[in-house]
Design a protein around this motif. Structure first.
Motif, PDB file in Angstrom:
ATOM      1  N   LEU A  53       4.078  -3.200  14.471  1.00 45.85           N
ATOM      2  CA  LEU A  53       4.024  -4.548  13.905  1.00 45.85           C
ATOM      3  C   LEU A  53       5.386  -5.218  13.994  1.00 45.85           C
ATOM      4  O   LEU A  53       6.404  -4.582  14.259  1.00 45.85           O
ATOM      5  N   SER A  54       5.407  -6.518  13.749  1.00 43.77           N
ATOM      6  CA  SER A  54       6.671  -7.251  13.693  1.00 43.77           C
ATOM      7  C   SER A  54       7.426  -6.842  12.433  1.00 43.77           C
ATOM      8  O   SER A  54       6.824  -6.324  11.478  1.00 43.77           O
ATOM      9  N   MET A  61       2.739  -4.940   5.293  1.00 41.48           N
ATOM     10  CA  MET A  61       1.663  -3.972   5.402  1.00 41.48           C
ATOM     11  C   MET A  61       2.062  -2.623   4.814  1.00 41.48           C
ATOM     12  O   MET A  61       1.222  -1.909   4.256  1.00 41.48           O
ATOM     13  N   GLY A  62       3.338  -2.271   4.909  1.00 39.50           N
ATOM     14  CA  GLY A  62       3.796  -1.033   4.279  1.00 39.50           C
ATOM     15  C   GLY A  62       3.615  -1.075   2.771  1.00 39.50           C
ATOM     16  O   GLY A  62       3.162  -0.103   2.155  1.00 39.50           O
ATOM     17  N   LEU A 132      -5.454  -1.155   5.645  1.00 33.53           N
ATOM     18  CA  LEU A 132      -6.246   0.079   5.648  1.00 33.53           C
ATOM     19  C   LEU A 132      -6.952   0.259   6.981  1.00 33.53           C
ATOM     20  O   LEU A 132      -6.962   1.359   7.553  1.00 33.53           O
ATOM     21  N   ARG A 133      -7.536  -0.812   7.492  1.00 32.75           N
ATOM     22  CA  ARG A 133      -8.207  -0.730   8.790  1.00 32.75           C
ATOM     23  C   ARG A 133      -7.218  -0.350   9.892  1.00 32.75           C
ATOM     24  O   ARG A 133      -7.521   0.462  10.765  1.00 32.75           O
ATOM     25  N   GLY A 134      -6.030  -0.925   9.833  1.00 30.72           N
ATOM     26  CA  GLY A 134      -5.031  -0.646  10.859  1.00 30.72           C
ATOM     27  C   GLY A 134      -4.606   0.808  10.885  1.00 30.72           C
ATOM     28  O   GLY A 134      -4.488   1.413  11.949  1.00 30.72           O
ATOM     29  N   ARG A 239       4.731 -13.113  16.744  1.00 30.29           N
ATOM     30  CA  ARG A 239       3.823 -12.501  17.724  1.00 30.29           C
ATOM     31  C   ARG A 239       4.320 -12.689  19.166  1.00 30.29           C
ATOM     32  O   ARG A 239       3.529 -12.728  20.104  1.00 30.29           O
ATOM     33  N   ASN A 240       5.636 -12.851  19.310  1.00 33.03           N
ATOM     34  CA  ASN A 240       6.251 -12.950  20.637  1.00 33.03           C
ATOM     35  C   ASN A 240       5.694 -14.124  21.437  1.00 33.03           C
ATOM     36  O   ASN A 240       5.567 -14.064  22.661  1.00 33.03           O
TER      37      ASN A 240
END
Length: 365
Positions: A53-54, A61-62, A132-134, A239-240
């Motif tokens: 991730l970025s 997310m962590g 969670l899905r990730g 997202r670059n």
């Protein structure tokens, strides 16, 4: 599992409530262990997920995974979460055995974070479920080892799909953000003009780019001198994705004023400013995203406006809608992947309602 919560790295069940727990969480009993069950993984699925991730998303997310661990460790009892957090320590999500989760467990997690008692905003619940899905997706791609040393997938494709087949989170909340009208924007620039140079010129340029171009705080902090060409900002954002945003005349004046103070040397567009006895001194250290937030907060405080750096972006996008621009063009300027995200920034209904209410109150008075 003992009565006392165990740290993730010493709990053989991976934080699974005991069978003596209330019936609503009996489903947490782990699947029967057979000869093909994974008992060890040399890498953390959470680490693998987060490193893809970025930087900003990694932190967000962590923290989401950590909060899920706290909920699991407290067996869903909100009152016990403070104790669970103390026992688990820092970053429990990195040590949790996510591959043990199956559909009964993920349904339980879904029920916990969408319950009225917990009171999470729908977008927050969606965020946690996305994390969670990730991490479960990463489990389906990684290898682990059985008790006798054989290599096996951490989670089969079927287990992943059934575990993540939860119901969509419903509901919505009003955006907590702020739309800055003309008077508020003027107050912010007055607050800038009252600062000492070079803070005065630098902060006015930051405001101009936020309000006139809608850049995110990290994008403002990351601007280089080479990004400004032909009165346009061309840069690589979230997202670059590369995008080009024109500088309006009033915003360009503020930026050019700052650049005359900064100089035309290559490098970061915005520098840190250090206070020394008697004056302010520019340093070669570039601003961070948090520093941009601090600048905006301090200006808002001086102007009597409680705002965040993202309110500048929100004001820009709403202003584009007020000019009846094509929503797809606004999406491109904002750098959004989905136009639905852009539409959530449209604060015209609230702004119109607040103006109508203010006019009505004035007439009553």
């Amino acid at each position: 599992m003992t009565d006392k919560l165990l740290p993730l790295d010493t709990n053989p069940q991976g934080i699974v409530p005991s069978t003596s727990a209330p019936v609503t969480i009996e489903a947490w009993t782990p699947p029967m262990q057979d000869a093909d069950a994974v008992v060890r993984c040399d890498q953390s699925p959470a680490v693998e997920y987060l490193t893809g991730l970025s930087p900003g998303s990694t932190e967000t997310m962590g923290k989401s995974l950590d909060r899920l661990c706290v909920i699991i460790a407290s067996e869903g009892v909100i009152a016990n979460e403070a104790e669970a957090k103390k026992v688990l320590g820092e970053k429990p999500g990195l040590r949790f055995q996510w591959w043990r989760l199956r559909r009964p467990q993920t349904r339980w997690i879904h029920a916990q974070i969408t319950s009225k008692e917990r009171g999470l905003a729908p977008n927050t619940a969606k965020l946690w479920l996305s994390a969670l899905r990730g991490v479960l997706k990463e489990c389906s791609l990684m290898k682990g080892y059985t008790q006798d040393g054989r290599e096996r997938p951490l989670m089969s494709a079927d287990d992943f799909h059934t575990a993540t087949a939860w119901r969509a989170v419903v509901g919505e909340r009003e955006s907590p953000g702020l739309f800055l009208d003309e008077k508020m924007r003027a107050k912010l620039f007055v607050a800038c003009d009252q600062r000492r140079s070079p803070l005065r010129e630098r902060d006015a340029a930051i405001l101009a780019i936020g309000l006139g171009c809608g850049l995110r705080r990290a994008e403002i902090a990351g601007l280089q001198m080479s990004n400004l060409t032909n009165n346009k900002l061309t840069f690589v954002g979230k997202r670059n994705k590369q995008r080009t945003v024109p500088l309006l005349a009033w915003a360009l004046i503020r930026v050019q004023t700052w650049l005359r103070v900064r100089g035309d040397a290559p490098g970061s567009m915005f520098f840190n400013v250090k206070a020394i006895p008697g004056k302010l001194l520019m340093t070669p250290r570039p601003l961070s995203a948090d520093s941009v937030s601090t600048v905006v907060y301090e200006l808002g405080e001086a102007a009597g406006v409680d705002l965040s750096a993202h309110d500048l972006r929100r004001t820009f996008i709403t202003g584009c809608f007020m000019q009846n621009m094509d929503p797809h063009h606004i999406q491109l300027l904002a750098g959004h992947d989905d136009i639905k995200t852009t539409m959530r920034y449209d604060m015209r209904p609230r702004a119109a309602m607040e103006k109508s209410l203010a006019d009505a109150i004035d007439k009553l008075e």
